[in-house]
Write an enzyme that holds these catalytic residues in place. Structure first.
Site, PDB file in Angstrom:
ATOM      1  N   LYS A   9       0.654  -1.028  -0.134  1.00  0.00           N
ATOM      2  CA  LYS A   9       0.184   0.168  -0.141  1.00  0.00           C
ATOM      3  C   LYS A   9       0.938   1.363  -0.158  1.00  0.00           C
ATOM      4  CE  LYS A   9      -0.369  -0.211   4.844  1.00  0.00           C
ATOM      5  NZ  LYS A   9      -1.228  -0.910   5.979  1.00  0.00           N
TER       6      LYS A   9
ATOM      7  N   ARG B 167     -10.283  -0.323  15.014  1.00  0.00           N
ATOM      8  CA  ARG B 167     -10.272   0.437  13.820  1.00  0.00           C
ATOM      9  C   ARG B 167     -11.128  -0.225  12.594  1.00  0.00           C
ATOM     10  NH1 ARG B 167      -4.366   0.747  10.880  1.00  0.00           N
ATOM     11  NH2 ARG B 167      -4.958  -1.258  10.264  1.00  0.00           N
TER      12      ARG B 167
ATOM     13  N   TYR C  50      12.225  31.443   6.222  1.00  0.00           N
ATOM     14  CA  TYR C  50      10.765  32.105   6.611  1.00  0.00           C
ATOM     15  C   TYR C  50      10.779  32.229   8.025  1.00  0.00           C
ATOM     16  CZ  TYR C  50       9.294  31.275   1.589  1.00  0.00           C
ATOM     17  OH  TYR C  50       9.011  31.279   0.331  1.00  0.00           O
TER      18      TYR C  50
ATOM     19  N   MET D 285       8.657  24.701   1.307  1.00  0.00           N
ATOM     20  CA  MET D 285       8.012  23.783   0.115  1.00  0.00           C
ATOM     21  C   MET D 285       9.175  22.827  -0.472  1.00  0.00           C
ATOM     22  SD  MET D 285       5.057  24.565  -2.484  1.00  0.00           S
ATOM     23  CE  MET D 285       4.323  25.606  -1.476  1.00  0.00           C
TER      24      MET D 285
HETATM   25  C1  LIG Z   1      -0.294  -1.916   6.948  1.00  0.00           C
HETATM   26  C2  LIG Z   1      -0.912  -3.211   7.280  1.00  0.00           C
HETATM   27  C3  LIG Z   1       0.043  -4.445   7.680  1.00  0.00           C
HETATM   28  C4  LIG Z   1       1.652  -4.304   7.476  1.00  0.00           C
HETATM   29  O1  LIG Z   1       1.993  -3.968   8.685  1.00  0.00           O
HETATM   30  P1  LIG Z   1       3.629  -3.769   9.039  1.00  0.00           P
HETATM   31  O2  LIG Z   1       3.839  -3.428  10.229  1.00  0.00           O
HETATM   32  O3  LIG Z   1       4.261  -2.713   7.702  1.00  0.00           O
HETATM   33  O4  LIG Z   1       4.325  -5.225   8.532  1.00  0.00           O
HETATM   34  C5  LIG Z   1      -0.354  -5.697   7.843  1.00  0.00           C
HETATM   35  N1  LIG Z   1      -1.960  -5.736   8.071  1.00  0.00           N
HETATM   36  C6  LIG Z   1      -2.618  -4.599   7.796  1.00  0.00           C
HETATM   37  C7  LIG Z   1      -4.115  -4.792   7.919  1.00  0.00           C
HETATM   38  C8  LIG Z   1      -2.207  -3.453   7.556  1.00  0.00           C
HETATM   39  O5  LIG Z   1      -2.912  -2.289   7.445  1.00  0.00           O
END
Ligand SMILES: *Cc1c(COP(=O)(O)O)cnc(C)c1O
Length: 368
Positions: A38, A136, A264, A313
């Site tokens: 992801k 979650r 800045y 930026m």
């Molecule tokens: C992002 C995620 C992972 C990966 O976790 P890591 O700590 O990066 O290995 C595994 N399972 C779910 C559901 C996630 O959202």
């Protein structure tokens, strides 16, 4: 490597292979391996990483959103792809691109069932996510009866896996909590086989779960951060190789007098004559403002040069007083030795946030 001439993120596929093999050595031969890619494979390059891992033989990929799965399909990925957080608006695309949704509550279960039956699907593979303490996403144990009632008379979808996610697998002070999560998951899956007459895959561990809870590997494990080279502890970090190096160059050097300010809002004021360097990377590239004013640093001539003033930026300014350097010299923001983890911790954040923030404006260079 040729000399760095602009801001680049170098990705070392050999290091990726090392991390993959190390993680594989921690699991049973029969246990499947899901690679979490992801967020552009944690800020690296999802297509390159996924293609490489596909060749290495990973069993599954996971992305957060449907659009990420579509991009992987368009890049030639044929391995199954679990979409962890699909939203109903994308369910038609999920089916069109042969992606496998995580269904995490009654609403998405029903909406996916409706779309899949409209699209005349049978046994469409889906994954049921259960909440065991992260609070979650996920069904609760007491949703099981409802799930059962919805699924017992339909062949539109088929439960390919049931899974849960650990809240604190890297924190051994929370091991009692994690063991309770594992216990809760086992209770949830207990009666599935007798109720449904088949056995879905089970999975629960992320990277730190793989390392710390071998008893919870079940049929598959899911790793993200480990593949990219971080083990979430000093002890485990030694076993991994960070795959990404973020490098840049010095655009300009200034000699400033005592009492002058830099950047800045005049956030830095010098109390002595200083030498500063301006570097072409800023918050639009993923170096957030939290790294400003001394919280972050870069490496020049093997020495730490702290950021001075606010992150702009497109630029940062660093203090190079006493460092032997010239305009055009290479700058390392992080690499395998000066890690993203160390830099992130210096600014009270974590490797995950720093690496996933590196924006698409930064050129990726993949090394085989
Ligand atoms: C992002 C995620 C992972 C990966 O976790 P890591 O700590 O990066 O290995 C595994 N399972 C779910 C559901 C996630 O959202």
């Amino acid at each position: 490597m040729p000399k760095t001439q602009e801001t680049v993120l170098e990705i070392d596929l050999k290091a990726l292979q090392h991390n993959f093999e190390f993680l594989k050595s921690k699991i049973n031969e029969k246990t499947k391996f899901l690679a979490v890619v992801k967020a552009f494979a944690y800020g690296n390059d999802a297509n390159e990483i996924a293609n490489y891992l596909q060749d290495l033989g990973v069993d599954y990929f996971a992305v957060a959103y449907t659009s990420e799965g579509i991009a992987l399909r368009n890049a030639g990925i044929t391995t199954p792809i679990l979409v962890l957080h699909p939203l109903p608006v994308s369910f038609k695309s999920i089916i069109e691109y042969c992606l496998e949704p995580s269904l995490y509550n009654v609403k998405v279960l029903n909406e996916f069932l409706a779309v899949a039956s409209e699209e005349n699907q049978t046994n469409y593979p889906v994954h049921l996510k259960f909440n065991t303490g992260l609070n979650r996403l996920g069904f609760w144990e007491n949703d099981l009866d409802y799930i059962h009632s919805k699924l017992k008379n339909t062949s539109v979808i088929r439960i390919k896996s049931m899974f849960s996610h650990m809240a604190a697998s890297e924190d051994l002070n929370e091991s009692e909590f994690t063991l309770n999560q594992i216990y809760a998951f086992k209770k949830i899956i207990e009666h599935f086989e007798t109720d449904f007459g088949y056995k879905p895959m089970l999975h629960m561990c992320n990277t730190s779960g793989i390392l710390n809870y071998p008893e919870a590997h079940f049929d598959m494990v899911r790793s993200g951060i480990g593949l990219y080279g971080f083990g979430n502890s000093d002890k485990e970090d030694k076993n991994f190789k960070p795959i990404a190096s973020l490098k840049s160059v010095i655009s300009q050097i200034h000699q400033i007098e005592q009492g002058e300010s830099v950047g800045y809002n005049r956030a830095f004021k010098s109390n002595a004559p200083q030498k500063t360097a301006t570097i072409p990377i800023g918050h639009a590239d993923g170096i957030s403002r939290i790294y400003g004013n001394g919280k972050g640093y870069v490496i020049i001539d093997n020495k730490k040069a702290p950021l001075i003033g606010n992150v702009c930026m497109d630029m940062i300014m660093v203090n190079v007083t006493g460092i032997d350097c010239r305009e055009g010299d290479e700058v390392i923001i992080f690499d395998a030795n000066h890690t993203a983890n160390d830099l992130a911790h210096n600014a009270d954040t974590i490797s995950y946030e720093l690496i996933t923030a590196i924006s698409q404006r930064v050129k990726r260079i993949v090394k085989n």
